[in-house]
Design a protein around this motif. Structure first.
Motif, PDB file in Angstrom:
ATOM      1  N   ALA A  32      86.394  52.078  31.715  1.00  0.00           N
ATOM      2  CA  ALA A  32      87.180  52.026  31.334  1.00  0.00           C
ATOM      3  C   ALA A  32      87.282  50.027  31.186  1.00  0.00           C
ATOM      4  O   ALA A  32      86.194  49.815  32.129  1.00  0.00           O
ATOM      5  CB  ALA A  32      88.543  51.774  33.094  1.00  0.00           C
ATOM      6  N   LEU A  33      87.840  49.596  30.054  1.00  0.00           N
ATOM      7  CA  LEU A  33      87.850  48.444  30.267  1.00  0.00           C
ATOM      8  C   LEU A  33      89.215  47.552  30.233  1.00  0.00           C
ATOM      9  O   LEU A  33      90.432  47.648  30.214  1.00  0.00           O
ATOM     10  CB  LEU A  33      88.041  47.814  28.546  1.00  0.00           C
ATOM     11  CG  LEU A  33      85.995  48.267  28.421  1.00  0.00           C
ATOM     12  CD1 LEU A  33      86.431  48.326  26.553  1.00  0.00           C
ATOM     13  CD2 LEU A  33      85.448  48.270  29.018  1.00  0.00           C
ATOM     14  N   LEU A  34      88.570  46.477  31.814  1.00  0.00           N
ATOM     15  CA  LEU A  34      89.962  46.081  32.241  1.00  0.00           C
ATOM     16  C   LEU A  34      90.264  43.931  31.944  1.00  0.00           C
ATOM     17  O   LEU A  34      89.312  44.125  32.006  1.00  0.00           O
ATOM     18  CB  LEU A  34      89.825  46.149  33.618  1.00  0.00           C
ATOM     19  CG  LEU A  34      90.061  47.626  33.579  1.00  0.00           C
ATOM     20  CD1 LEU A  34      89.523  48.386  35.256  1.00  0.00           C
ATOM     21  CD2 LEU A  34      91.109  48.398  33.614  1.00  0.00           C
ATOM     22  N   ARG A  35      91.557  43.944  31.836  1.00  0.00           N
ATOM     23  CA  ARG A  35      91.072  42.017  31.560  1.00  0.00           C
ATOM     24  C   ARG A  35      92.504  42.016  33.043  1.00  0.00           C
ATOM     25  O   ARG A  35      93.659  41.867  32.822  1.00  0.00           O
ATOM     26  CB  ARG A  35      92.451  42.113  30.344  1.00  0.00           C
ATOM     27  CG  ARG A  35      92.155  40.366  30.225  1.00  0.00           C
ATOM     28  CD  ARG A  35      92.770  39.868  28.733  1.00  0.00           C
ATOM     29  NE  ARG A  35      93.074  40.654  28.148  1.00  0.00           N
ATOM     30  CZ  ARG A  35      92.247  41.260  27.044  1.00  0.00           C
ATOM     31  NH1 ARG A  35      91.032  40.278  26.636  1.00  0.00           N
ATOM     32  NH2 ARG A  35      92.166  41.750  25.888  1.00  0.00           N
ATOM     33  N   LEU A  42      89.562  39.203  41.562  1.00  0.00           N
ATOM     34  CA  LEU A  42      90.029  41.021  41.986  1.00  0.00           C
ATOM     35  C   LEU A  42      89.609  41.232  43.140  1.00  0.00           C
ATOM     36  O   LEU A  42      88.726  40.775  44.027  1.00  0.00           O
ATOM     37  CB  LEU A  42      88.199  41.273  40.729  1.00  0.00           C
ATOM     38  CG  LEU A  42      88.650  43.187  41.003  1.00  0.00           C
ATOM     39  CD1 LEU A  42      89.558  43.603  40.237  1.00  0.00           C
ATOM     40  CD2 LEU A  42      87.406  43.470  40.530  1.00  0.00           C
ATOM     41  N   ALA A  43      90.555  41.555  43.535  1.00  0.00           N
ATOM     42  CA  ALA A  43      90.349  42.714  45.249  1.00  0.00           C
ATOM     43  C   ALA A  43      90.400  43.842  44.891  1.00  0.00           C
ATOM     44  O   ALA A  43      91.170  44.606  44.659  1.00  0.00           O
ATOM     45  CB  ALA A  43      91.777  42.014  45.895  1.00  0.00           C
ATOM     46  N   VAL A  44      89.251  44.509  45.378  1.00  0.00           N
ATOM     47  CA  VAL A  44      89.066  45.984  45.814  1.00  0.00           C
ATOM     48  C   VAL A  44      88.959  46.703  46.475  1.00  0.00           C
ATOM     49  O   VAL A  44      88.513  46.155  47.448  1.00  0.00           O
ATOM     50  CB  VAL A  44      87.922  46.399  44.564  1.00  0.00           C
ATOM     51  CG1 VAL A  44      88.414  45.555  42.724  1.00  0.00           C
ATOM     52  CG2 VAL A  44      86.551  45.875  45.254  1.00  0.00           C
ATOM     53  N   SER A  45      89.218  47.856  47.070  1.00  0.00           N
ATOM     54  CA  SER A  45      89.165  48.698  48.401  1.00  0.00           C
ATOM     55  C   SER A  45      88.409  49.879  47.854  1.00  0.00           C
ATOM     56  O   SER A  45      89.322  50.635  47.566  1.00  0.00           O
ATOM     57  CB  SER A  45      90.351  48.527  49.047  1.00  0.00           C
ATOM     58  OG  SER A  45      89.539  49.254  50.622  1.00  0.00           O
ATOM     59  N   LEU A  76      95.670  46.763  49.801  1.00  0.00           N
ATOM     60  CA  LEU A  76      96.074  45.060  49.028  1.00  0.00           C
ATOM     61  C   LEU A  76      96.827  44.429  49.348  1.00  0.00           C
ATOM     62  O   LEU A  76      96.973  43.309  49.450  1.00  0.00           O
ATOM     63  CB  LEU A  76      96.350  45.240  47.734  1.00  0.00           C
ATOM     64  CG  LEU A  76      95.046  46.506  46.434  1.00  0.00           C
ATOM     65  CD1 LEU A  76      96.211  46.828  45.374  1.00  0.00           C
ATOM     66  CD2 LEU A  76      94.120  45.272  46.135  1.00  0.00           C
ATOM     67  N   TRP A  85      95.767  48.409  39.736  1.00  0.00           N
ATOM     68  CA  TRP A  85      94.789  49.845  38.907  1.00  0.00           C
ATOM     69  C   TRP A  85      94.000  50.630  39.738  1.00  0.00           C
ATOM     70  O   TRP A  85      93.976  50.164  41.042  1.00  0.00           O
ATOM     71  CB  TRP A  85      93.259  49.576  37.939  1.00  0.00           C
ATOM     72  CG  TRP A  85      93.813  48.630  36.459  1.00  0.00           C
ATOM     73  CD1 TRP A  85      94.963  47.982  35.920  1.00  0.00           C
ATOM     74  CD2 TRP A  85      93.085  47.146  36.636  1.00  0.00           C
ATOM     75  NE1 TRP A  85      94.825  47.302  35.531  1.00  0.00           N
ATOM     76  CE2 TRP A  85      93.614  46.338  35.449  1.00  0.00           C
ATOM     77  CE3 TRP A  85      91.511  46.895  37.141  1.00  0.00           C
ATOM     78  CZ2 TRP A  85      93.347  44.936  35.895  1.00  0.00           C
ATOM     79  CZ3 TRP A  85      91.495  45.204  36.627  1.00  0.00           C
ATOM     80  CH2 TRP A  85      92.090  43.662  36.037  1.00  0.00           C
ATOM     81  N   THR A  87      91.045  54.163  41.175  1.00  0.00           N
ATOM     82  CA  THR A  87      90.356  55.421  39.930  1.00  0.00           C
ATOM     83  C   THR A  87      90.501  56.336  41.432  1.00  0.00           C
ATOM     84  O   THR A  87      90.344  55.991  42.855  1.00  0.00           O
ATOM     85  CB  THR A  87      89.114  55.083  39.818  1.00  0.00           C
ATOM     86  OG1 THR A  87      88.700  53.956  41.186  1.00  0.00           O
ATOM     87  CG2 THR A  87      88.903  53.746  38.875  1.00  0.00           C
ATOM     88  N   LEU A  88      90.511  57.219  40.525  1.00  0.00           N
ATOM     89  CA  LEU A  88      90.679  58.358  41.934  1.00  0.00           C
ATOM     90  C   LEU A  88      89.282  59.829  41.602  1.00  0.00           C
ATOM     91  O   LEU A  88      88.975  59.960  40.298  1.00  0.00           O
ATOM     92  CB  LEU A  88      91.928  59.310  41.150  1.00  0.00           C
ATOM     93  CG  LEU A  88      92.186  60.858  41.953  1.00  0.00           C
ATOM     94  CD1 LEU A  88      91.944  60.882  44.119  1.00  0.00           C
ATOM     95  CD2 LEU A  88      92.817  61.576  41.500  1.00  0.00           C
ATOM     96  N   VAL A 119      92.991  54.099  35.286  1.00  0.00           N
ATOM     97  CA  VAL A 119      92.386  53.780  34.964  1.00  0.00           C
ATOM     98  C   VAL A 119      90.572  55.139  34.775  1.00  0.00           C
ATOM     99  O   VAL A 119      90.197  54.384  33.859  1.00  0.00           O
ATOM    100  CB  VAL A 119      92.050  52.391  34.963  1.00  0.00           C
ATOM    101  CG1 VAL A 119      92.936  52.075  35.079  1.00  0.00           C
ATOM    102  CG2 VAL A 119      91.298  51.987  36.093  1.00  0.00           C
ATOM    103  N   GLN A 133      89.829  53.797  44.693  1.00  0.00           N
ATOM    104  CA  GLN A 133      89.713  52.801  44.907  1.00  0.00           C
ATOM    105  C   GLN A 133      90.713  52.291  44.133  1.00  0.00           C
ATOM    106  O   GLN A 133      91.153  52.345  43.210  1.00  0.00           O
ATOM    107  CB  GLN A 133      87.998  52.541  44.105  1.00  0.00           C
ATOM    108  CG  GLN A 133      88.216  51.005  43.962  1.00  0.00           C
ATOM    109  CD  GLN A 133      86.907  50.346  43.827  1.00  0.00           C
ATOM    110  OE1 GLN A 133      86.218  51.719  44.111  1.00  0.00           O
ATOM    111  NE2 GLN A 133      86.596  49.022  43.422  1.00  0.00           N
ATOM    112  N   HIS A 135      92.686  48.273  42.776  1.00  0.00           N
ATOM    113  CA  HIS A 135      92.211  46.852  42.449  1.00  0.00           C
ATOM    114  C   HIS A 135      93.540  46.359  41.979  1.00  0.00           C
ATOM    115  O   HIS A 135      94.114  46.756  41.846  1.00  0.00           O
ATOM    116  CB  HIS A 135      91.835  47.593  41.258  1.00  0.00           C
ATOM    117  CG  HIS A 135      90.210  48.399  40.495  1.00  0.00           C
ATOM    118  ND1 HIS A 135      91.003  49.091  40.807  1.00  0.00           N
ATOM    119  CD2 HIS A 135      89.169  48.545  40.285  1.00  0.00           C
ATOM    120  CE1 HIS A 135      89.687  50.129  40.646  1.00  0.00           C
ATOM    121  NE2 HIS A 135      89.099  49.507  40.192  1.00  0.00           N
TER     122      HIS A 135
END
Lengths: 322, 322
Positions: A32-35, A42-45, A76, A85, A87-88, A119, A133, A135
């Motif tokens: 995926a391409l994300l802006r 960016l916070a991810v978990s 978050l 966003w 992902t699964l 995404v 995950q 975002h």
């Protein structure tokens, strides 16, 4: 993303894969391409739920889908980040149409509420395992961390504690819920299986709270992470722990133990200077002050008379399930 | 990230969790906080490997760790993205020290080579399942997509094809490797278990290639995704398929079938205007031109005399493993 799961995703997850302008390219390419917003972090978990470990095999798939995303959104919230966003990675023993439809409906309910878009994904054959995950974005100065509590901060929590643990223990350890009405029992199960991530409160804590965490492992364990990271201590008043009417039907020592040690409530625990407290008590979500950060390391429990009390000897929370 | 996996991650994965200045907060809070380049897109991909589906139960854990990251890096390569970070959701049946040390050593080998940092994770108890999400960056105009091939483009691949499939089929379908030396057999197994993601080539393809994909499911399947997304066709010369010396020891029809349909090579397939081809043939990585994009949809195979040949009747690749 491998190609073979294309049709599965397109059939069941298509309604989750559109809607956000910041997704330049979603499902359907190698990445995926994300802006993201240029000036924010960016916070991810990533979190995994495994059948028989994190959920019962007979849980309604709708609730499982809902909770799988809720636990990520809660992370978050605990950072003060705005969800964007997810992902699964879904491992399934078989291609079960009814199950997939219900699971994605649960995912969708929460995804639409928080405007988060699917995404990317990978669907594979195997024992039921769900990794999601999330975002989000947060300005660096506004991020809520664990290591920034200060001595003198008030310790607060959202909502009520121990509800999810009561439901879990009614099935795992034989905790009796006979004193509760059917509605109260159903309420406890919805707290376990349909937790409400506190993202609005999380954003509101930006520039107000000094430190925050979400309560997934139990108040004592999770507050302990703040204390350890911040190298501080705390004093908690066990008579101030917020409890639901349902939980209050249980013997008081049981209810207090659950509120202190049971996980899965996904409420926020945060520390805040006393002079900012009033701003938070005026919001829609119930916020309760339960203690204070101290400069002396260690966690002390007291009752409303100020008498020191012992912590529950064993956790009766989530760890039993692992 | 839940708290209970703290110690596991700190013990075995600590050496993977530092090194990049763009990681504002790594492992150890509810979320990682990351600072991407403001003017570039974020590229993400998540892939799951399940024991008995994507790898044999007796695979060396070092190789499994290596490959788990390689498949994600390969997705970034196929987008022309520069790798930055990864997260790991690891479900393990037991806490096996020797296994974990070897697995993380394999992960680390590739992580250090590509300067990607572990920024988040979840370790849970259950059947062995590995989900890795990779994160990279690419300027929007440089991103390599599947839907942007043009009629007249040359179709190229990196490296050689069919090697991983030969190793896989020697065990799954009884394909005989007796004609090969021990070194050649070991080479095929290293191609299956230690694939080399083509990230340097992927970056070099920016502003040169029109479309790209990585070959995870087999050349015909993956090129098919470019054709479908771009609404075009292709003509491939089966006599130009790049093959290793090891693969050439197999009967020619078998070798060609493997090169066309077997997955897991993780080479890149890309389309490029004829006048940019020479720039790519001068690089370190072997690049072979194997055909041309046509405006007529469909995929036609020809031999070196121009005679149309039938595609292999059945895939002998990765699908057997699923």
């Amino acid at each position: 993303m491998a190609a073979n799961e294309f049709s599965l995703i397109q059939t069941y997850f298509a309604h989750l894969t559109s809607g956000r302008a910041d997704v330049v390219k979603g499902i359907g390419d190698d990445c995926a391409l994300l802006r993201g917003p240029a000036t924010q972090l960016l916070a991810v978990s990533i979190d995994t739920l495994v059948e028989g470990v994190h959920f019962f095999a007979d849980v309604e798939p709708f609730r499982l889908g809902y909770k799988s995303l809720a636990v990520g959104l809660s992370d978050l919230a605990a950072m003060g980040a705005e969800p964007a966003w997810f992902t699964l990675a879904l491992t399934l023993p078989e291609n079960n149409t009814a199950w997939l439809e219900s699971f994605t409906a649960g995912l969708a309910e929460l995804a639409k509420k928080h405007n988060v878009q699917l995404v990317g994904g990978d669907t594979t054959r195997g024992p039921l395992t769900i990794s999601i995950q999330v975002h989000g974005h947060v300005p660096e100065a506004a991020a809520l961390r664990r290591d920034t509590a200060r001595a003198g901060d008030k310790i607060c929590v959202t909502g009520t504690l121990g509800d999810a643990g009561a439901a879990l223990n009614s099935r795992l350890t034989g905790l009796s819920l006979q004193a509760l009405s059917a509605d109260q029992q159903a309420y406890l199960w919805s707290r376990l299986e349909l937790p409400t991530p506190r993202n609005i409160t999380g954003k509101m804590l930006r520039h107000r709270a000094h430190a925050a965490i979400d309560i997934s492992d139990g108040l004592l364990a999770d507050l302990g992470h703040i204390l350890e990271a911040s190298k501080l201590g705390a004093m908690l008043n066990i008579d101030s722990l917020p409890m639901s009417e349902a939980l209050k039907q249980l013997p008081r020592t049981t209810a207090i133990s659950l509120a202190l040690t049971a996980g899965d409530d996904y409420e926020l625990c945060f520390t805040v200077p006393a002079d900012r407290l009033h701003e938070l008590l005026e919001t829609d979500v119930e916020v309760t002050c339960i203690g204070e950060i101290t400069s002396v390391p260690g966690l002390v429990l007291v009752d409303h008379t100020g008498r020191v009390v012992e912590p529950p000897s064993t956790s009766i929370g989530y760890d039993h399930f692992k």
